[in-house]
Design a protein around this motif. Sequence first.
Motif, PDB file in Angstrom:
ATOM      1  N   TYR A 271       0.839  -1.206   0.000  1.00  0.00           N
ATOM      2  CA  TYR A 271       0.000   0.000   0.000  1.00  0.00           C
ATOM      3  C   TYR A 271       0.877   1.261   0.000  1.00  0.00           C
ATOM      4  CZ  TYR A 271      -2.998   3.703   1.799  1.00  0.00           C
ATOM      5  OH  TYR A 271      -3.647   4.897   1.972  1.00  0.00           O
TER       6      TYR A 271
ATOM      7  N   ALA B 168     -10.779  -1.252  16.663  1.00  0.00           N
ATOM      8  CA  ALA B 168     -10.017  -0.938  15.450  1.00  0.00           C
ATOM      9  C   ALA B 168      -8.549  -1.262  15.723  1.00  0.00           C
ATOM     10  CB  ALA B 168     -10.192   0.521  15.087  1.00  0.00           C
TER      11      ALA B 168
ATOM     12  N   GLU C 173      -5.774   0.113  15.023  1.00  0.00           N
ATOM     13  CA  GLU C 173      -4.917   1.218  15.444  1.00  0.00           C
ATOM     14  C   GLU C 173      -5.096   1.582  16.919  1.00  0.00           C
ATOM     15  OE1 GLU C 173      -8.519   3.005  13.349  1.00  0.00           O
ATOM     16  OE2 GLU C 173      -7.141   1.357  12.934  1.00  0.00           O
TER      17      GLU C 173
ATOM     18  N   VAL D 162      -0.509   2.073  10.072  1.00  0.00           N
ATOM     19  CA  VAL D 162      -1.286   1.448   9.003  1.00  0.00           C
ATOM     20  C   VAL D 162      -1.997   0.259   9.627  1.00  0.00           C
ATOM     21  CG1 VAL D 162      -1.240   0.234   6.801  1.00  0.00           C
ATOM     22  CG2 VAL D 162       0.263   2.198   7.160  1.00  0.00           C
ATOM     23  N   SER D 163      -3.329   0.290   9.595  1.00  0.00           N
ATOM     24  CA  SER D 163      -4.085  -0.848  10.106  1.00  0.00           C
ATOM     25  C   SER D 163      -4.608  -1.652   8.925  1.00  0.00           C
ATOM     26  CB  SER D 163      -5.229  -0.394  11.015  1.00  0.00           C
ATOM     27  OG  SER D 163      -6.214   0.296  10.292  1.00  0.00           O
TER      28      SER D 163
ATOM     29  N   THR E 230      -7.180  -4.861   8.135  1.00  0.00           N
ATOM     30  CA  THR E 230      -8.236  -5.720   8.656  1.00  0.00           C
ATOM     31  C   THR E 230      -8.595  -6.730   7.571  1.00  0.00           C
ATOM     32  OG1 THR E 230      -9.083  -3.860   9.943  1.00  0.00           O
ATOM     33  CG2 THR E 230     -10.525  -5.767   9.701  1.00  0.00           C
TER      34      THR E 230
ATOM     35  N   GLU F  72      -9.051  -4.444   4.348  1.00  0.00           N
ATOM     36  CA  GLU F  72      -9.258  -3.004   4.409  1.00  0.00           C
ATOM     37  C   GLU F  72      -8.013  -2.395   5.035  1.00  0.00           C
ATOM     38  OE1 GLU F  72     -12.008   0.067   6.914  1.00  0.00           O
ATOM     39  OE2 GLU F  72     -12.996  -1.708   6.101  1.00  0.00           O
ATOM     40  N   ILE F  73      -7.517  -1.340   4.414  1.00  0.00           N
ATOM     41  CA  ILE F  73      -6.320  -0.676   4.911  1.00  0.00           C
ATOM     42  C   ILE F  73      -6.676   0.748   5.300  1.00  0.00           C
ATOM     43  CG2 ILE F  73      -4.014   0.164   4.297  1.00  0.00           C
ATOM     44  CD1 ILE F  73      -3.765  -2.314   2.490  1.00  0.00           C
ATOM     45  N   ASN F  74      -6.239   1.135   6.491  1.00  0.00           N
ATOM     46  CA  ASN F  74      -6.448   2.491   6.984  1.00  0.00           C
ATOM     47  C   ASN F  74      -5.080   3.063   7.331  1.00  0.00           C
ATOM     48  OD1 ASN F  74      -7.603   4.849   7.970  1.00  0.00           O
ATOM     49  ND2 ASN F  74      -7.980   3.973   9.987  1.00  0.00           N
ATOM     50  N   HIS F  75      -4.691   4.114   6.625  1.00  0.00           N
ATOM     51  CA  HIS F  75      -3.385   4.753   6.844  1.00  0.00           C
ATOM     52  C   HIS F  75      -3.605   6.056   7.601  1.00  0.00           C
ATOM     53  CE1 HIS F  75       0.360   6.817   4.934  1.00  0.00           C
ATOM     54  NE2 HIS F  75       0.542   6.526   6.203  1.00  0.00           N
ATOM     55  N   ILE F  76      -3.032   6.138   8.793  1.00  0.00           N
ATOM     56  CA  ILE F  76      -3.139   7.338   9.609  1.00  0.00           C
ATOM     57  C   ILE F  76      -1.776   8.019   9.609  1.00  0.00           C
ATOM     58  CG2 ILE F  76      -3.693   8.268  11.887  1.00  0.00           C
ATOM     59  CD1 ILE F  76      -5.233   5.570  12.338  1.00  0.00           C
TER      60      ILE F  76
END
Length: 122
Positions: free
Chosen positions: A18, A63, A65, A98-99, A101, A109-113
């Motif tokens: 990612y 979540a 993160e 980066v989480s 799931t 599912e990727i969540n980039h904070i």
Amino acid sequence: MAEHNNIGRWGEQKAAEYLEQHGFRIIWRDWRDGHRDIDIVAIDADCLVVVEVKTRRNADFMAPEQAVDARKIRNLSLAAAKFVRANNIEMPVRFDIVSVTGVPGGPCEINHIEDAFLPLSY
């Protein structure tokens, strides 16, 4: 190897892919200093980015993160300081999470904070 280790490795690989797709240059994965570690060290423009990857099968409990607590932040801060000193880095440092799931072989599912937290004093 325990299944959670396999999922963690898969999540780190997904996170690295990612980040690369979004223009980051990965310079190190799984950097270790004793019991402290950094999952991914990357360059984004003119910034060194220390990335903590959290992988979970699902977000039913919390979540991913949210698992980055004060102790983890302190350990990441200390590890990053050591990495910067050891490699004579002279650029700003940012801490991202980066989480991921999902599970291997299925959708994820990727969540980039970006700039997820400030390092604790060391």
